[in-house]
Design a protein around this motif. Structure first.
Motif, PDB file in Angstrom:
ATOM      1  N   ARG A 155       0.991  -1.165  -0.328  1.00 18.03           N
ATOM      2  CA  ARG A 155       0.271   0.055  -0.086  1.00 18.03           C
ATOM      3  C   ARG A 155       0.858   1.057  -0.004  1.00 18.03           C
ATOM      4  NH1 ARG A 155      -5.246  -1.659   2.691  1.00 18.03           N
ATOM      5  NH2 ARG A 155      -5.144  -3.490   2.925  1.00 18.03           N
ATOM      6  N   ASP A 192      -0.691   6.398  -5.570  1.00 13.55           N
ATOM      7  CA  ASP A 192      -1.105   5.397  -4.866  1.00 13.55           C
ATOM      8  C   ASP A 192      -2.642   5.229  -5.689  1.00 13.55           C
ATOM      9  OD1 ASP A 192      -2.684   4.516  -2.741  1.00 13.55           O
ATOM     10  OD2 ASP A 192      -3.093   5.492  -1.013  1.00 13.55           O
ATOM     11  N   GLY A 237      -3.662   2.272  -4.110  1.00 15.36           N
ATOM     12  CA  GLY A 237      -4.927   1.225  -3.479  1.00 15.36           C
ATOM     13  C   GLY A 237      -3.796   0.400  -3.417  1.00 15.36           C
ATOM     14  N   PRO A 238      -4.067  -0.945  -2.731  1.00 20.32           N
ATOM     15  CA  PRO A 238      -4.126  -1.873  -1.757  1.00 20.32           C
ATOM     16  C   PRO A 238      -3.549  -2.996  -3.521  1.00 20.32           C
ATOM     17  CG  PRO A 238      -6.135  -2.487  -0.886  1.00 20.32           C
ATOM     18  CD  PRO A 238      -5.476  -1.159  -1.840  1.00 20.32           C
ATOM     19  N   ALA A 258       0.818  -6.837   4.297  1.00 18.14           N
ATOM     20  CA  ALA A 258      -0.035  -6.302   5.066  1.00 18.14           C
ATOM     21  C   ALA A 258      -0.436  -6.493   6.370  1.00 18.14           C
ATOM     22  CB  ALA A 258      -1.483  -5.555   4.585  1.00 18.14           C
TER      23      ALA A 258
END
Ligand code: TXA
Ligand code: MG
Length: 310
Positions: A150, A167, A169-170, A273
């Motif tokens: 992330r 960015d 997201g994941p 994560a």
């Protein structure tokens, strides 16, 4: 450092920074990469500095399509079939470096081979096209720590050592790419990933050496201590001991579960994560991890867990 969405504006800004020799962290389907123009030696040197990475550990070069590979590498027999089957996607191919390549020698750590990959993420491809340069990009974390899945992980690990973070997201896959060396007589997996040895063998119709094969070549990066959370990690655990967090797999109760349904791909996407999340709370003295089946992408999950545990 700033974090911006990986939209058209963000990508245009990132491409300008990269063409000026800066560092941009960008999303791929595996993990976030710390990108620099692979043809700019000074920019590539900044990657090693920002990560605290030893200069003997070579970098993967990201390209927008398979056709670009021949600009930088001597493509061997198996290349076409592998690229057709797995690119864009989480397979890195190590091949001979093209002698007159524009890629900086630092990228391959002075060696005779070069690692190439076409990422399967729209933002990464858009960035490669906007920059119009091959991008050298290791995982966007300080050397020795867990790879970022992330944008927040990148910001926490690299802080002002990176100029811009895109960015999106994941990351969908969550584990670094399979690294396959096809520069020698026998194709050899240097790092397991979500593209498995069986899938590769089926495509090329030849024997593929595994990462655990004692005679197979080794990647400089896999020799280093790696993927380590700061808490001690205990693998193949059936339950937590006093003070430990339990990272589960399957329906049993756990502090966090990699996949409550026992889905290996979901577990791979959650692994880094969740390790970070357990590591970051001050509540635990260690992390115990449930056994993960050693098949399909489970082979790669177990590889990362063994490294993090040692
Ligand atoms: O999924 C990925 O591969 C991510 C994303 C950003 O593409 N990148 C990544 O890069 O994981 P990095 O630098 O963290 O890991 C690259 C691995 C290292 O173990 C390195 O030693 C190996 O690939 N490698 C790179 N070039 C090589 C070469 N020419 N010969 C052998 N191994 C090589
Ligand atoms: Mg890495």
């Amino acid at each position: 450092m700033s974090v911006v969405p990986a939209d058209a504006e963000g990508i245009a800004r990132a491409a300008r920074i990269l063409r000026d020799g800066g560092l941009v962290a960008f999303p791929t389907e595996t993990v976030y990469g710390l990108g620099a123009d692979a043809t700019n030696g000074k920019a590539v040197a900044r990657i090693f500095e920002a990560k605290g990475r030893p200069s003997f550990n070579p970098l993967i070069v990201h390209i927008p399509d398979a056709a670009a590979a021949a600009d930088f590498a001597v493509v061997p027999d198996h290349f076409a079939a592998l690229a057709k089957a797995f690119w864009p996607g989480p397979l890195t191919l190590v091949m001979g470096r093209k002698p007159a390549s524009a890629v900086s020698d630092l990228v391959s750590a002075g060696g005779a081979t070069l690692a190439l990959r076409v990422p399967d993420a729209p933002a990464a491809i858009a960035l490669l096209r906007a920059t119009a340069r091959p991008l050298a990009a290791p995982s966007a974390n300080r050397s020795g720590s867990i790879s970022p899945t992330r944008a927040e992980h990148v910001a926490a690990s690299l802080q002002d050592r990176v100029d811009l973070i895109l960015d999106a997201g994941p990351c969908r896959v969550g584990l670094e790419s399979t690294v396959l060396d096809i520069s020698g007589a026998t194709p050899a997996i240097l790092r397991p990933g979500s593209v498995t040895r069986e899938q590769i063998a089926a495509v090329i119709g030849a024997v593929v050496a595994g990462a655990d094969d004692p005679n197979a070549p080794k990647s400089p990066g896999t020799q280093l201590s790696h993927y380590a959370p700061s808490l001690p990690l205990r693998i193949n655990a059936s339950e937590a001991r006093a003070g430990e967090a339990f990272l589960g797999f399957g329906p049993d109760s756990a502090t966090l579960s990699l996949s409550a349904t026992g889905d290996l791909r979901e577990a791979a996407a959650n692994l880094f994560a969740m390790l970070r999340a357990l590591d970051d709370t001050q509540r635990f003295t260690g992390i115990a991890v449930a056994p993960i089946p050693d098949r399909d992408v489970g082979v790669a999950i177990n590889d990362r867990l063994r490294r993090a545990a040692r």
